[in-house]
Structure formats: C-alpha cells, structure tokens
Design a protein around this motif. Structure first.
Motif, mmCIF file in Angstrom:
data_model
loop_
_atom_site.group_PDB
_atom_site.id
_atom_site.type_symbol
_atom_site.label_atom_id
_atom_site.label_comp_id
_atom_site.label_asym_id
_atom_site.label_seq_id
_atom_site.Cartn_x
_atom_site.Cartn_y
_atom_site.Cartn_z
ATOM 1 N N HIS A 100 0.832 -1.195 0.000
ATOM 2 C CA HIS A 100 0.000 0.000 0.000
ATOM 3 C C HIS A 100 0.871 1.252 0.000
ATOM 4 C CE1 HIS A 100 -3.992 -1.872 1.642
ATOM 5 N NE2 HIS A 100 -3.699 -2.235 0.411
ATOM 6 N N GLY A 101 0.393 2.300 -0.638
ATOM 7 C CA GLY A 101 1.143 3.538 -0.713
ATOM 8 C C GLY A 101 1.122 4.303 0.609
ATOM 9 N N THR A 102 2.179 5.030 0.868
ATOM 10 C CA THR A 102 2.219 5.930 2.019
ATOM 11 C C THR A 102 1.430 7.191 1.678
ATOM 12 O OG1 THR A 102 4.185 7.101 1.255
ATOM 13 C CG2 THR A 102 4.539 5.084 2.557
ATOM 14 N N PRO A 103 1.068 8.005 2.678
ATOM 15 C CA PRO A 103 0.378 9.259 2.365
ATOM 16 C C PRO A 103 1.145 10.139 1.376
ATOM 17 C CG PRO A 103 0.145 8.774 4.688
ATOM 18 C CD PRO A 103 1.096 7.739 4.135
ATOM 19 N N ARG A 104 2.450 10.205 1.500
ATOM 20 C CA ARG A 104 3.239 11.005 0.547
ATOM 21 C C ARG A 104 3.120 10.437 -0.865
ATOM 22 N NH1 ARG A 104 6.900 14.833 1.963
ATOM 23 N NH2 ARG A 104 7.328 15.167 4.187
ATOM 24 N N GLU A 105 3.168 9.115 -0.991
ATOM 25 C CA GLU A 105 3.087 8.500 -2.314
ATOM 26 C C GLU A 105 1.696 8.681 -2.918
ATOM 27 O OE1 GLU A 105 6.409 4.937 -1.683
ATOM 28 O OE2 GLU A 105 4.376 4.717 -0.897
ATOM 29 N N VAL A 106 0.663 8.581 -2.082
ATOM 30 C CA VAL A 106 -0.695 8.832 -2.565
ATOM 31 C C VAL A 106 -0.803 10.256 -3.084
ATOM 32 C CG1 VAL A 106 -3.109 9.029 -1.885
ATOM 33 C CG2 VAL A 106 -1.744 7.098 -1.062
ATOM 34 N N ALA A 107 -0.271 11.218 -2.322
ATOM 35 C CA ALA A 107 -0.339 12.622 -2.732
ATOM 36 C C ALA A 107 0.403 12.857 -4.042
ATOM 37 C CB ALA A 107 0.261 13.511 -1.635
ATOM 38 N N THR A 108 1.552 12.217 -4.204
ATOM 39 C CA THR A 108 2.348 12.416 -5.411
ATOM 40 C C THR A 108 1.607 11.953 -6.665
ATOM 41 O OG1 THR A 108 4.428 12.207 -4.171
ATOM 42 C CG2 THR A 108 4.519 11.811 -6.553
ATOM 43 N N VAL A 109 0.990 10.767 -6.592
ATOM 44 C CA VAL A 109 0.291 10.268 -7.774
ATOM 45 C C VAL A 109 -0.988 11.060 -8.034
ATOM 46 C CG1 VAL A 109 -1.077 8.462 -6.638
ATOM 47 C CG2 VAL A 109 -0.346 8.148 -8.997
ATOM 48 N N LEU A 110 -1.663 11.535 -6.972
ATOM 49 C CA LEU A 110 -2.857 12.354 -7.181
ATOM 50 C C LEU A 110 -2.494 13.707 -7.798
ATOM 51 C CD1 LEU A 110 -5.002 11.688 -3.976
ATOM 52 C CD2 LEU A 110 -5.336 10.778 -6.286
ATOM 53 N N LYS A 111 -1.404 14.285 -7.368
ATOM 54 C CA LYS A 111 -0.976 15.565 -7.936
ATOM 55 C C LYS A 111 -0.693 15.429 -9.428
ATOM 56 C CE LYS A 111 2.237 19.402 -7.119
ATOM 57 N NZ LYS A 111 3.322 19.917 -6.240
ATOM 58 N N ARG A 112 -0.042 14.327 -9.801
ATOM 59 C CA ARG A 112 0.252 14.085 -11.220
ATOM 60 C C ARG A 112 -1.043 13.864 -12.001
ATOM 61 N NH1 ARG A 112 3.223 9.442 -10.930
ATOM 62 N NH2 ARG A 112 4.969 10.705 -10.209
ATOM 63 N N LEU A 113 -1.956 13.099 -11.425
ATOM 64 C CA LEU A 113 -3.243 12.848 -12.079
ATOM 65 C C LEU A 113 -4.010 14.141 -12.296
ATOM 66 C CD1 LEU A 113 -5.688 11.147 -13.027
ATOM 67 C CD2 LEU A 113 -6.309 10.920 -10.604
ATOM 68 N N HIS A 114 -4.147 14.945 -11.251
ATOM 69 C CA HIS A 114 -4.965 16.160 -11.332
ATOM 70 C C HIS A 114 -4.372 17.199 -12.281
ATOM 71 C CE1 HIS A 114 -6.536 15.087 -7.038
ATOM 72 N NE2 HIS A 114 -7.104 14.356 -7.985
ATOM 73 N N ALA A 115 -3.062 17.114 -12.546
ATOM 74 C CA ALA A 115 -2.421 18.042 -13.476
ATOM 75 C C ALA A 115 -2.489 17.561 -14.922
ATOM 76 C CB ALA A 115 -0.959 18.245 -13.070
ATOM 77 N N SER A 116 -2.972 16.344 -15.150
ATOM 78 C CA SER A 116 -3.011 15.780 -16.501
ATOM 79 C C SER A 116 -4.139 16.408 -17.315
ATOM 80 C CB SER A 116 -3.215 14.261 -16.442
ATOM 81 O OG SER A 116 -2.144 13.637 -15.756
ATOM 82 N N PRO A 117 -3.922 16.589 -18.621
ATOM 83 C CA PRO A 117 -5.007 17.106 -19.470
ATOM 84 C C PRO A 117 -6.132 16.093 -19.566
ATOM 85 C CG PRO A 117 -3.153 16.353 -20.806
ATOM 86 C CD PRO A 117 -2.685 16.309 -19.386
ATOM 87 N N LEU A 118 -7.353 16.576 -19.697
ATOM 88 C CA LEU A 118 -8.495 15.679 -19.816
ATOM 89 C C LEU A 118 -8.388 14.873 -21.109
ATOM 90 C CD1 LEU A 118 -11.420 18.012 -18.665
ATOM 91 C CD2 LEU A 118 -10.314 16.179 -17.369
ATOM 92 N N PRO A 119 -8.910 13.666 -21.120
ATOM 93 C CA PRO A 119 -8.837 12.845 -22.343
ATOM 94 C C PRO A 119 -9.628 13.487 -23.476
ATOM 95 C CG PRO A 119 -10.286 11.841 -20.711
ATOM 96 C CD PRO A 119 -9.598 12.962 -20.021
ATOM 97 N N SER A 120 -9.135 13.310 -24.693
ATOM 98 C CA SER A 120 -9.826 13.841 -25.865
ATOM 99 C C SER A 120 -10.552 12.753 -26.641
ATOM 100 C CB SER A 120 -8.820 14.542 -26.788
ATOM 101 O OG SER A 120 -7.778 13.646 -27.172
ATOM 102 N N ALA A 121 -10.147 11.491 -26.464
ATOM 103 C CA ALA A 121 -10.751 10.400 -27.229
ATOM 104 C C ALA A 121 -12.086 9.940 -26.646
ATOM 105 C CB ALA A 121 -9.783 9.218 -27.290
ATOM 106 N N PHE A 122 -12.365 10.295 -25.413
ATOM 107 C CA PHE A 122 -13.631 9.944 -24.773
ATOM 108 C C PHE A 122 -13.910 10.980 -23.698
ATOM 109 C CE2 PHE A 122 -10.392 8.141 -22.130
ATOM 110 C CZ PHE A 122 -10.890 8.153 -20.841
ATOM 111 N N GLU A 123 -15.115 10.974 -23.189
ATOM 112 C CA GLU A 123 -15.522 11.982 -22.211
ATOM 113 C C GLU A 123 -15.740 11.337 -20.847
ATOM 114 O OE1 GLU A 123 -18.968 15.440 -21.594
ATOM 115 O OE2 GLU A 123 -18.821 14.301 -23.469
#
Length: 294
Positions: A100-123
């Motif tokens: 399981h991820g640590t709180p820091r690791e969870v935060a790191t992957v969420l930060k990367r996810l939330h900064a990603s552009p929205l998908p264009s091939a589907f909604e």
C-alpha cells in the motif's frame, strides 16, 4: 453474484475472446467477481447493466498510460468489455508484487493525475458523490425508522450543499475513490487501482479521502498528514468546502455499513455506531472506535 454464476460468465467470456479459463482462481466474489487466470491475467465481472462503466474503466486505463500516470493495465489484445447476459467482463494484467502507498506516495500520484489534461478520445462523466446512497438507505433493513429518516434528510442537505460548494482547485480528472488501498507501490513506482469512479470534478474530492483518516477516523498521525499536504502542495482541511465533502464521505461509508449489516448480522453494531456518530450521539471527531468492515 454467486460463485457458480460467476464461473459460468467467466467461461463464456473467456471462450468468446479465446483465453483458456481452466484453473481459474476466484479472488473475490460479490457485487463484482474477480478471477486470476494462468499467465498473470485477472478477469473482472461487473454487475449487470454496468457495461458503460466497464467501457469507461478500459478507456481510462489506456488514457492514463498515455499521460504517464501508471494504473492497472488492460489486455490490449482483447476487445473489451465483453458482455455476457448484461454483465461486463474485462481482462487485466495482474499486478506485480506491491504494498500500500504511504500518504506522501498517494499525494504524489494524485498531484500528477490532477495536473493531466483531460482525455480527448472519450468523455469522463461528472463526479457522482451520491451514487447508490438512496438505494442503500432504503434497502438497509436494520435501520430504525428514525435513523432512516435522519439519513435521508442528511442526504438531501448534502446534495444541496454540494451544488453550492465554494471555489477551490481547478476541475480535473479525479480518481473518485482515492483512499490508500487504491494506490499501491511496486518496485518501479505507484499504481492506481479501481478505476470505476474516474470522473471530472473537484480535486478536493480525492484529497478528502486522506484528510478524513486524520479528522474523522484518527487512523493517521498529524505528521503523516503533513507529509501528504507537503507532497501535494495543498491542504484541503483549510478549504471552506471541506466539511461538506467530509460529511459526504462519512455518509457514504456509513450507508455502506448499513447495507452490509443487512446481509451480515455481525456488522449491525458497527453500522449502528456509525449512524450514532453522524447524528452527534457519540461525541466529537475523531471516532477512533470505527472498525473496518470484513
């Protein structure tokens, strides 16, 4: 879904895509059934009527690979989801050895996810924080009439409050159920699991899943939460909308406990405890006597 029914669906789906189903090992049987096949393949059988949601999960997995956010990976050589009697069946690569991820690791992957552009091939669909709550409240046979009425009123209040949330972080693609168990870490980095609730919405909805471990459940230390905040560079506890999202999260896990208690009498005391806490009958947060549902 019973074991025998799931096995029938599994065999039909595997035959349709040309994958042997012999020696399948059941990993979980319930609303969703999960099997492991030889060759490190995992098969997930969803609820009938959820083909659209399964199609979204497959698309999300492929999109995450494109934007560099690692997640569970679908078998690209299989056209999916496969539909058997209305139930979606999807095929995935088995996870490598992980923790399981640590709180820091969870935060790191969420930060990367939330900064990603929205998908264009589907909604992606809009976030749905109240999905299935009405059904769980109405179907929980162990609730008293008074508790049921209170939960319905709380649900109505929170729907209205959610629609009036104050401004916060920019809307983004969010995981939707970003508790620690849905972020695991392999030797080469974190991996997102359970893509069923992916949607577009306030990133705070993901952050609250960790914040309530401190504020509501008392299952993480202030130091661990500080590491989460430092890694994400934002503290959702300081946002004016935090209490609304916190209350929704608390309502969700309480209604789930009430549903489970209807199926398993051993969980009735836990469900009653959670309702009492929400109603203000067991003191202030954190409620450290809540127990995981097994």
């Amino acid at each position: 879904m019973t074991g025998s029914a799931a096995e029938i669906v599994l065999k039909q789906a595997c035959a349709q895509v040309g994958i042997p189903s012999a020696d399948a090992e059941p990993l979980r049987l319930g609303e969703n059934a999960i099997f492991r096949l030889p060759g490190r393949v995992v098969v997930r059988i969803g609820r009938a009527g959820q083909v659209g949601a399964a199609r979204n999960e497959v698309a999300v997995s492929r999109w995450l690979a494109e934007v560099g956010v690692r997640a569970v990976e679908v078998l690209d050589e299989v056209a999916q989801p496969v539909e058997i009697d209305g139930a979606p069946v999807t095929f995935w690569h088995e996870l490598p050895e992980h923790r399981h991820g640590t709180p820091r690791e969870v935060a790191t992957v969420l930060k990367r996810l939330h900064a990603s552009p929205l998908p264009s091939a589907f909604e992606l669909p809009p976030v749905a924080p109240f999905v299935r709550l009405v059904e769980r409240i109405d179907g929980a046979a162990t609730l008293s009439a008074d508790d049921r009425a209170w939960l319905r009123h709380q649900l109505s209040r929170l729907r209205e409050a959610f629609d009036g949330l104050p401004d916060g972080l920019p809307r983004a693609a969010i995981h939707g159920d970003a508790w620690a168990g849905n972020v695991v870490v392999a030797a080469d980095g974190p991996i997102l699991l359970d893509l069923e609730r992916f949607s577009v919405g306030p990133p705070e909805w993901d952050l609250v899943s960790t914040a309530v471990r401190l504020s509501t459940f008392g299952t993480m230390t202030a130091e661990e939460y500080a590491g989460f905040v430092e890694s994400y560079s934002h503290d959702v506890l300081e946002w004016d909308g935090f209490e609304v999202l916190r209350d929704i999260r608390e309502l969700r896990v309480t209604c789930y406990a009430a549903q489970r208690a209807t199926e398993n009498p051993a969980l009735r005391s836990e469900a009653s405890l959670r309702v009492a806490c929400l109603r203000g009958l067991r003191g202030e947060r954190p409620w450290t006597d809540w127990k995981p549902l097994t």
